[in-house]
Design an enzyme around this catalytic site. Structure first.
Site, PDB file in Angstrom:
ATOM      1  N   GLU A 130      47.566  90.469  38.526  1.00 36.36           N
ATOM      2  CA  GLU A 130      47.747  91.845  38.065  1.00 36.36           C
ATOM      3  C   GLU A 130      46.416  92.578  38.173  1.00 36.36           C
ATOM      4  OE1 GLU A 130      47.236  93.550  34.356  1.00 36.36           O
ATOM      5  OE2 GLU A 130      49.366  93.447  33.882  1.00 36.36           O
ATOM      6  N   SER A 161      46.391  90.394  30.757  1.00 39.05           N
ATOM      7  CA  SER A 161      47.237  89.549  31.608  1.00 39.05           C
ATOM      8  C   SER A 161      46.596  89.439  32.990  1.00 39.05           C
ATOM      9  CB  SER A 161      48.614  90.182  31.787  1.00 39.05           C
ATOM     10  OG  SER A 161      49.231  90.376  30.549  1.00 39.05           O
ATOM     11  N   ARG A 211      53.871  98.040  36.230  1.00 43.95           N
ATOM     12  CA  ARG A 211      52.457  97.886  36.608  1.00 43.95           C
ATOM     13  C   ARG A 211      52.190  98.466  38.008  1.00 43.95           C
ATOM     14  NH1 ARG A 211      52.801  96.481  31.871  1.00 43.95           N
ATOM     15  NH2 ARG A 211      51.631  94.813  30.884  1.00 43.95           N
TER      16      ARG A 211
HETATM   17  N1  EPU Z   1      54.841  82.519  26.383  1.00 43.96           N
HETATM   18  C1  EPU Z   1      54.650  81.160  26.276  1.00 43.96           C
HETATM   19  N2  EPU Z   1      53.378  80.680  26.378  1.00 43.96           N
HETATM   20  C2  EPU Z   1      52.298  81.478  26.567  1.00 43.96           C
HETATM   21  C3  EPU Z   1      52.491  82.860  26.683  1.00 43.96           C
HETATM   22  C4  EPU Z   1      53.780  83.375  26.588  1.00 43.96           C
HETATM   23  O1  EPU Z   1      55.582  80.406  26.130  1.00 43.96           O
HETATM   24  O2  EPU Z   1      51.190  80.960  26.637  1.00 43.96           O
HETATM   25  C5  EPU Z   1      56.198  83.063  26.223  1.00 43.96           C
HETATM   26  C6  EPU Z   1      56.313  83.785  24.887  1.00 43.96           C
HETATM   27  O3  EPU Z   1      56.708  82.914  23.867  1.00 43.96           O
HETATM   28  C7  EPU Z   1      57.371  84.818  25.159  1.00 43.96           C
HETATM   29  C8  EPU Z   1      57.165  85.148  26.627  1.00 43.96           C
HETATM   30  O4  EPU Z   1      56.429  84.064  27.190  1.00 43.96           O
HETATM   31  O5  EPU Z   1      58.653  84.253  25.024  1.00 43.96           O
HETATM   32  C9  EPU Z   1      56.481  86.482  26.833  1.00 43.96           C
HETATM   33  O6  EPU Z   1      55.202  86.477  26.194  1.00 43.96           O
HETATM   34  P1  EPU Z   1      54.571  87.807  25.524  1.00 43.96           P
HETATM   35  O7  EPU Z   1      55.559  88.436  24.620  1.00 43.96           O
HETATM   36  O8  EPU Z   1      53.235  87.440  24.980  1.00 43.96           O
HETATM   37  O9  EPU Z   1      54.432  88.842  26.712  1.00 43.96           O
HETATM   38  P2  EPU Z   1      54.035  88.666  28.245  1.00 43.96           P
HETATM   39  O10 EPU Z   1      55.242  88.871  29.085  1.00 43.96           O
HETATM   40  O11 EPU Z   1      53.241  87.427  28.442  1.00 43.96           O
HETATM   41  C10 EPU Z   1      53.603  91.216  28.670  1.00 43.96           C
HETATM   42  C11 EPU Z   1      52.515  92.069  29.263  1.00 43.96           C
HETATM   43  C12 EPU Z   1      51.372  92.262  28.255  1.00 43.96           C
HETATM   44  C13 EPU Z   1      51.946  92.949  27.036  1.00 43.96           C
HETATM   45  C14 EPU Z   1      53.065  92.068  26.456  1.00 43.96           C
HETATM   46  C15 EPU Z   1      53.776  92.714  25.306  1.00 43.96           C
HETATM   47  C16 EPU Z   1      52.599  91.647  31.657  1.00 43.96           C
HETATM   48  C17 EPU Z   1      51.943  90.994  32.831  1.00 43.96           C
HETATM   49  N3  EPU Z   1      51.998  91.447  30.477  1.00 43.96           N
HETATM   50  O12 EPU Z   1      53.051  89.930  28.433  1.00 43.96           O
HETATM   51  O13 EPU Z   1      50.431  93.144  28.858  1.00 43.96           O
HETATM   52  O14 EPU Z   1      50.945  93.163  26.049  1.00 43.96           O
HETATM   53  O15 EPU Z   1      54.080  91.819  27.478  1.00 43.96           O
HETATM   54  O16 EPU Z   1      54.537  93.797  25.761  1.00 43.96           O
HETATM   55  O17 EPU Z   1      53.603  92.337  31.816  1.00 43.96           O
HETATM   56  C18 EPU Z   1      48.379  93.288  30.081  1.00 43.96           C
HETATM   57  O18 EPU Z   1      49.012  93.853  30.960  1.00 43.96           O
HETATM   58  O19 EPU Z   1      47.133  93.065  30.185  1.00 43.96           O
HETATM   59  C19 EPU Z   1      49.075  92.817  28.883  1.00 43.96           C
HETATM   60  C20 EPU Z   1      48.448  92.136  27.932  1.00 43.96           C
END
Ligand code: EPU
Length: 337
Positions: free
Chosen positions: A333, A238, A163
Site C-alpha cells: 500500500e 498498513s 486506497r
Molecule cells: N487480523 C488478524 N491478525 C492481525 C491483524 C488483523 O487476525 O495481525 C484480523 C482481525 O482480527 C480482523 C481483520 O484481520 O478480523 C481485519 O483487521 P483490522 O480490523 O485491524 O483491519 P485491517 O483490514 O487490517 C484496515 C485498514 C486500516 C484501517 C483498519 C480499520 C487497509 C490496508 N487497512 O486494516 O488502515 O485502520 O482497516 O478500518 O485497508 C492504513 O491504511 O494505514 C490503515 C491502518
C-alpha cells in the site's frame, strides 16, 4: 528567498524513520514559493514530500526534495447544517480532525489518528472504521507540474476507490495538491458506528448516544491499542493492501482455512492481509531491526536502525510466505522509492 539545503537527512520527515539523504531540500510554506520552484526546476528533478507517512525510502534521493508545508484552514461557505472548510496541504491530518471535533464539525471523526498530511489524504483516499476521505470530500486544487496551471478536481474527477485515486494512477507525479475542501456537518451528524470494534468499545464505556468526540476518542483508543505511534516506533500504517480474490479462489481456500473475509458487491472477496500474515505465524517476526508489529501483522516497523532495504526484504519474505500458503499476491500500500 528560497532556502535550499544540501545533503539533508529525511529521517524525521518519514514516519518509518529511515535515514536517507536528499541531495537538495526545500520546505515551502507559500504557494508562490512552490510555483517559483516549479519554474526554476524541471519536474523530473523534483521529489514532492508531504507527511512522509505512506512511503518507504530505500535510497538517497538524488533530486531536490520539496516539502509541501503550506498551512491554513479557512471557511469557504456555511449554512445551517454544513460548513465547507478549505485546508492547506501541509496541515497535519490528525490535528485537523481534532480541530473539527473541537468545533463540532462532523464527518472525519472515524479518521482520527491517521498519520500524514491533508494534502496527501486524497491520493490514496485514506480510510478507516467504515469511512473514507471521499465521503466528506468536496474538491481539491492541484498544480500541474508541467503547465503550472492550478486545476480544480471535484469528487468525480478524482475517481476515488479503495486506497485509490487519479493521483496514484493516470496523473501519478503530474500534480501537487495544494489544498483540499471538505463538506462537514454542523448538526444532525451522520455517525458511522457499523464497524464492529467501535460498537464494542462504546458499549464497554456505556455510551448510548455518542457525540463525534466520543467516536473520535474510541477510534483513538482502538488505533492506539493496535497500531504503533510512529513517533515511538517507525512505521507506515498498513504496509499492504487487503487483497481481493475471486469467488472461485475463495471457495478453494475456504475448504482449508477458517477465512476472515468481506464479501464485495462484485461477487469477489476482500481478505484482511493482516490475518493472512498472522496465519503464516509472522506476527512479531523480526529480521534485525525490521519487524512485523506484534499487535497488527499488517504493519511493518523499524525498531531503530533498519534501512529501507531491510524493510523491503522483510516485505518480500512476507509476500513469499503468504503466496506459498494462500496463493495470494500481497501488494504494497505504501509507495516505495
Ligand atoms: N487480523 C488478524 N491478525 C492481525 C491483524 C488483523 O487476525 O495481525 C484480523 C482481525 O482480527 C480482523 C481483520 O484481520 O478480523 C481485519 O483487521 P483490522 O480490523 O485491524 O483491519 P485491517 O483490514 O487490517 C484496515 C485498514 C486500516 C484501517 C483498519 C480499520 C487497509 C490496508 N487497512 O486494516 O488502515 O485502520 O482497516 O478500518 O485497508 C492504513 O491504511 O494505514 C490503515 C491502518
Amino acid at each position: 528567498m528560497i532556502n535550499i539545503k544540501k545533503d539533508f537527512s529525511l529521517k524525521t520527515l518519514n514516519t518509518f524513520g529511515i535515514d536517507v539523504k536528499a541531495k537538495q531540500f526545500i520546505s515551502v510554506t507559500k504557494q508562490d514559493e512552490l510555483l517559483e520552484i516549479l519554474r526554476r526546476f524541471y519536474a523530473s528533478e523534483l521529489f514532492i514530500l508531504g507527511g512522509g507517512s505512506n512511503m518507504l525510502l530505500t535510497k538517497d534521493i538524488n533530486k531536490t526534495v520539496v516539502h509541501v508545508n503550506l498551512k491554513g484552514i479557512e471557511t469557504v461557505q456555511e449554512d445551517e447544517n454544513h460548513i465547507w472548510l478549505n485546508v492547506q496541504a501541509g496541515e497535519n491530518w490528525h490535528e485537523f480532525v481534532l480541530y473539527c471535533i473541537e468545533n463540532n464539525y462532523g464527518g472525519l471523526e472515524n479518521l482520527s489518528l491517521i498519520p500524514g498530511n491533508v494534502g496527501t489524504s486524497p491520493i490514496q483516499n485514506i480510510g478507516a472504521y467504515g469511512v473514507e476521505l471521499k465521503d466528506n470530500f468536496e474538491f481539491c486544487e492541484a498544480i500541474n507540474v508541467q503547465t503550472l496551471n492550478t486545476v480544480k478536481f471535484n469528487k468525480a474527477d478524482c475517481e476515488f476507490g479503495y486506497r485509490q485515486s487519479v493521483f496514484k494512477n493516470k496523473y501519478k507525479s503530474q500534480f501537487i495538491i495544494t489544498n483540499v475542501c471538505f463538506k462537514l456537518t454542523k448538526r444532525k451528524h451522520n455517525l458511522h458506528l457499523d464497524y464492529g470494534a467501535i460498537k464494542t468499545v462504546l458499549d464497554q464505556k456505556n455510551i448510548q448516544n455518542p457525540s463525534i468526540k466520543d467516536i473520535s476518542d474510541v477510534v483513538i483508543d482502538i488505533r492506539s491499542s493496535k497500531l504503533p505511534n510512529p513517533k515511538e516506533l517507525g512505521n507506515s500504517g498498513s504496509f499492504f493492501k487487503n487483497p481481493i480474490i475471486s469467488a472461485q479462489h475463495f471457495e478453494q481456500l475456504q475448504q482449508k482455512f477458517d477465512l476472515k473475509y468481506y464479501p464485495l458487491a462484485s461477487g469477489d472477496y476482500k481478505i484482511p492481509a493482516g490475518w493472512l500474515i498472522d496465519q503464516c505465524q509472522l506476527k512479531g517476526y523480526r529480521q534485525g531491526d525490521a519487524a512485523v508489529h506484534k499487535q497488527q501483522a499488517l504493519v511493518l516497523v523499524n525498531h531503530g536502525n533498519a534501512s529501507g532495504h531491510d524493510i523491503l526484504n522483510l516485505a518480500k519474505y512476507i509476500q513469499a510466505q503468504v503466496f506459498n500458503t494462500f496463493n495470494i499476491k500481497l501488494e504494497p500500500e505504501v509507495n516505495i522509492y
